[in-house]
Design an enzyme around this catalytic site. Structure first.
Site: not given
Length: 340
Positions: A197, A226-228
């Site tokens: 990211t 979905v991640g952070d």
């Protein structure tokens, strides 16, 4: 008359100090850091602004773009959007935007969020076919009553705003995905190619903070994961009275602790950005251990910036770095880490 005024001022200063001393003494048992702040009678330090921080070594190039805005007195919000867009556009960066690695179905899905100095936020998740999710997230923030759009809804909104529909799966990413299909083993690799990211936080010349975070997520993830990164308080958080933080690494671990909100709240309680990042990482380490997981398989890194332009970073294990651009120049720094 002038002498009397000075004497009154001295008496007032003495009374203020005694009052602070009494409050701080009572506070020591509760929170030593807050007590230290109450006893601090020094003049405020000069604010280091403008300044921009971003995750990983591709942050160096992103910072250059952001600095073009900040150095001319531009807004932090515009700077962070412009900075991370550069990485989204680069097909050689395999974890962000165009050229990002696909999910296990061969579909490139993107997540992003953005936050300004007034608690305005926008986010998109699991969005396909749009190269610059960060700009779609900003459009969500500025042109809808919502804070997050996902999947087909995010795509439909992007197209309605004039964004171009494109194939984001490059030949190189497709080749790697087909190789992966032969074994279909899913195990995210820590610090793979130092890419992950991109999160960016900035303080502009007006003293306002903003942040942006964008990613294509874990390679070969389950479709819909979905991640952070698009979650405010997990991948990114900004409080213009306190500071800003962004995260990188294994998003599930960041979400469990609402990591960036935790970092900013720790700064609110008196920690420096460095102390706040370290304490947040240590909390994640504690939770990972409590859950019986192998810490060596997990990486999380935080970077943080406060209103004075002071910054800090910390991560679980060696391998993470971040870029800083201020009046001293643009440089890459390596933070401390928990797993020795």
């Amino acid at each position: 008359m002038r002498i009397i005024y000075k004497q009154q001022t001295m008496n007032n200063n003495r009374r203020d100090f005694i009052k602070k001393l009494g409050i701080a003494t009572a506070a020591i048992a509760i929170n030593p850091l807050e007590a230290k702040n109450l006893l601090d009678t020094s003049e405020p330090k000069t604010t280091n602004k403008p300044i921009v921080l971003s995750t990983w070594n591709f942050g160096l190039h992103a910072n250059v773009e952001a600095w073009k805005v900040l150095s001319k007195g531009g807004k932090a919000l515009d700077a962070v959007e412009k900075g991370v867009r550069l990485v989204e556009d680069d097909p050689t960066e395999r974890s962000v935007g165009y050229g990002g690695r696909p999910d296990r179905d061969g579909r490139v899905t993107l997540d992003a969020c953005i936050m300004d100095e007034n608690y305005n936020i926008g986010s998109v998740a699991c969005m396909e076919h749009i190269k610059n999710p960060i700009s779609v997230a900003r459009a969500v923030m500025e042109k809808t009553p919502h804070v997050m759009l996902v999947g087909d809804g995010a795509l439909e909104f992007a197209l309605s705003q004039g964004f171009k529909k494109e194939n984001l799966l490059t030949a190189e990413s497709e080749k790697e995905w087909k190789e992966w299909l032969k074994t279909s083993q899913y195990k995210p690799i820590v610090n793979i190619e130092n890419h992950d990211t991109i999160g960016m936080i900035a303080l502009d010349a007006q003293g306002n903070l903003s942040g942006a975070c964008t990613t294509s997520g874990m390679a070969y993830k389950m479709h819909g994961r979905v991640g952070d990164s698009p979650i405010i308080g997990a991948g990114l958080f900004v409080d213009n009275e306190i500071g800003a933080a962004t995260a990188t690494g294994h998003g599930e671990e960041v979400i469990r602790t609402v990591g960036t909100h935790l970092v900013v709240e720790l700064m609110n309680q008196g920690r420096t950005p460095q102390q706040a990042c370290k304490e947040a990482v240590e909390r994640i380490v504690k939770i990972v251990n409590r859950r019986g997981k192998n810490l060596k398989d997990i990486q999380v890194g935080f970077i943080a910036l406060n209103k004075k332009g002071e910054y800090g970073a910390y991560c679980i294990q060696d391998g993470f770095n971040f870029a800083v651009h201020d009046q001293k120049g643009n440089r890459l720094e390596t933070p401390g880490f928990a797993l020795k």
